[in-house]
Design a protein around this motif. Structure first.
Motif, PDB file in Angstrom:
ATOM      1  N   ASP A  27      -1.248   6.190   5.294  1.00  0.00           N
ATOM      2  CA  ASP A  27      -0.448   5.845   4.118  1.00  0.00           C
ATOM      3  C   ASP A  27      -0.199   4.338   4.036  1.00  0.00           C
ATOM      4  O   ASP A  27      -0.255   3.750   2.947  1.00  0.00           O
ATOM      5  CB  ASP A  27       0.868   6.618   4.118  1.00  0.00           C
ATOM      6  CG  ASP A  27       0.649   8.111   3.901  1.00  0.00           C
ATOM      7  OD1 ASP A  27       1.506   8.896   4.347  1.00  0.00           O
ATOM      8  OD2 ASP A  27      -0.363   8.499   3.289  1.00  0.00           O
ATOM      9  N   ASP A  31      -1.451   1.766   1.073  1.00  0.00           N
ATOM     10  CA  ASP A  31      -0.586   0.795   0.402  1.00  0.00           C
ATOM     11  C   ASP A  31      -1.164  -0.616   0.493  1.00  0.00           C
ATOM     12  O   ASP A  31      -1.177  -1.357  -0.499  1.00  0.00           O
ATOM     13  CB  ASP A  31       0.822   0.823   1.002  1.00  0.00           C
ATOM     14  CG  ASP A  31       1.575   2.112   0.702  1.00  0.00           C
ATOM     15  OD1 ASP A  31       1.176   2.849  -0.230  1.00  0.00           O
ATOM     16  OD2 ASP A  31       2.563   2.380   1.421  1.00  0.00           O
ATOM     17  N   MET A  43      -1.770   9.484  -3.164  1.00  0.00           N
ATOM     18  CA  MET A  43      -2.321  10.519  -2.281  1.00  0.00           C
ATOM     19  C   MET A  43      -1.657  11.851  -2.614  1.00  0.00           C
ATOM     20  O   MET A  43      -0.427  11.920  -2.745  1.00  0.00           O
ATOM     21  CB  MET A  43      -2.026  10.163  -0.832  1.00  0.00           C
ATOM     22  CG  MET A  43      -2.419   8.757  -0.463  1.00  0.00           C
ATOM     23  SD  MET A  43      -4.105   8.637   0.057  1.00  0.00           S
ATOM     24  CE  MET A  43      -3.835   8.416   1.777  1.00  0.00           C
ATOM     25  N   THR A  80      -5.258  13.281   8.185  1.00  0.00           N
ATOM     26  CA  THR A  80      -5.351  11.823   8.298  1.00  0.00           C
ATOM     27  C   THR A  80      -6.789  11.366   8.205  1.00  0.00           C
ATOM     28  O   THR A  80      -7.110  10.407   7.491  1.00  0.00           O
ATOM     29  CB  THR A  80      -4.724  11.348   9.630  1.00  0.00           C
ATOM     30  OG1 THR A  80      -3.348  11.730   9.646  1.00  0.00           O
ATOM     31  CG2 THR A  80      -4.850   9.847   9.799  1.00  0.00           C
ATOM     32  N   LYS A  83      -7.990  11.620   4.594  1.00  0.00           N
ATOM     33  CA  LYS A  83      -7.446  10.512   3.800  1.00  0.00           C
ATOM     34  C   LYS A  83      -8.214   9.221   4.091  1.00  0.00           C
ATOM     35  O   LYS A  83      -8.586   8.482   3.167  1.00  0.00           O
ATOM     36  CB  LYS A  83      -5.963  10.294   4.111  1.00  0.00           C
ATOM     37  CG  LYS A  83      -5.050  11.383   3.619  1.00  0.00           C
ATOM     38  CD  LYS A  83      -3.632  11.096   4.118  1.00  0.00           C
ATOM     39  CE  LYS A  83      -2.655  12.175   3.770  1.00  0.00           C
ATOM     40  NZ  LYS A  83      -1.295  11.883   4.279  1.00  0.00           N
TER      41      LYS A  83
END
Length: 176
Positions: A27, A31, A43, A80, A83
């Motif tokens: 995350d 950003d 997301m 994770t 992503k």
């Protein structure tokens, strides 16, 4: 299929030009990547009705935001990695490579005519080099999760999973 020559060094070069947050998380990287590119990244878990046998992650560039969708019905470590893979496509400057059928599988409740209208894309071919780049970038980034440069519980779990996929407990027999 053998990996393309120079894949790792190409991916390391891509990452060397990007801000890597410390402490690192998927995350926080999203950003930092969004700020670096001047374009927001959001997301979202894939809908529970999505066909995750076909796709566990999806990057959809919309008019004002890049939307990254990931399978949430899996381990946090796998989420994770999914992503980071999709963010790897964005970081590498790839063009989205999907077709309306793929979108329909991910969002089965969306009417096919809206899929075609919303995305307006021709049938795309699968480019394995781009997938290998995105996966290599994801693995390079995942290695930062437990590197000591600011670890998180999720990072430690992911690193342990990737570094030691199978652990065998030999017990203490024979040790002094």
């Amino acid at each position: 299929m053998p990996l393309p020559r120079g894949l790792r060094s190409r991916c390391e070069k891509i990452l060397s030009n990007l801000p890597i947050p410390d402490p690192f998380s998927a995350d926080a990287f999203a950003d930092a990547l969004a700020e670096h590119r001047g374009r927001p990244i959001s997301m979202h878990p894939l809908p529970s009705t999505a066909d995750t046998a076909a796709h566990t992650g999806l990057w959809v560039p919309l008019a004002s935001v890049d939307a990254v969708f990931y399978e949430s019905r899996t381990s946090l470590a796998h989420q994770t990695l999914i992503k980071l893979h999709e963010l790897g496509h964005i970081a590498a400057g790839h063009q989205p490579d999907y077709n309306p059928e793929m979108i329909q599988q991910a969002f089965p409740d969306m009417e096919p005519r809206y899929v075609a209208k919303l995305f307006g894309l021709p049938r795309a071919s699968y480019d394995s080099v781009e997938e290998q780049e995105a996966e290599t970038i994801a693995l390079l980034l995942a290695s930062r999760l437990g590197s000591g440069r600011g670890t998180t519980p999720d990072g430690k779990r992911l690193t342990a999973t990737l570094a030691h996929p199978v652990r065998q407990d030999y017990g203490t027999a024979g040790t002094r």
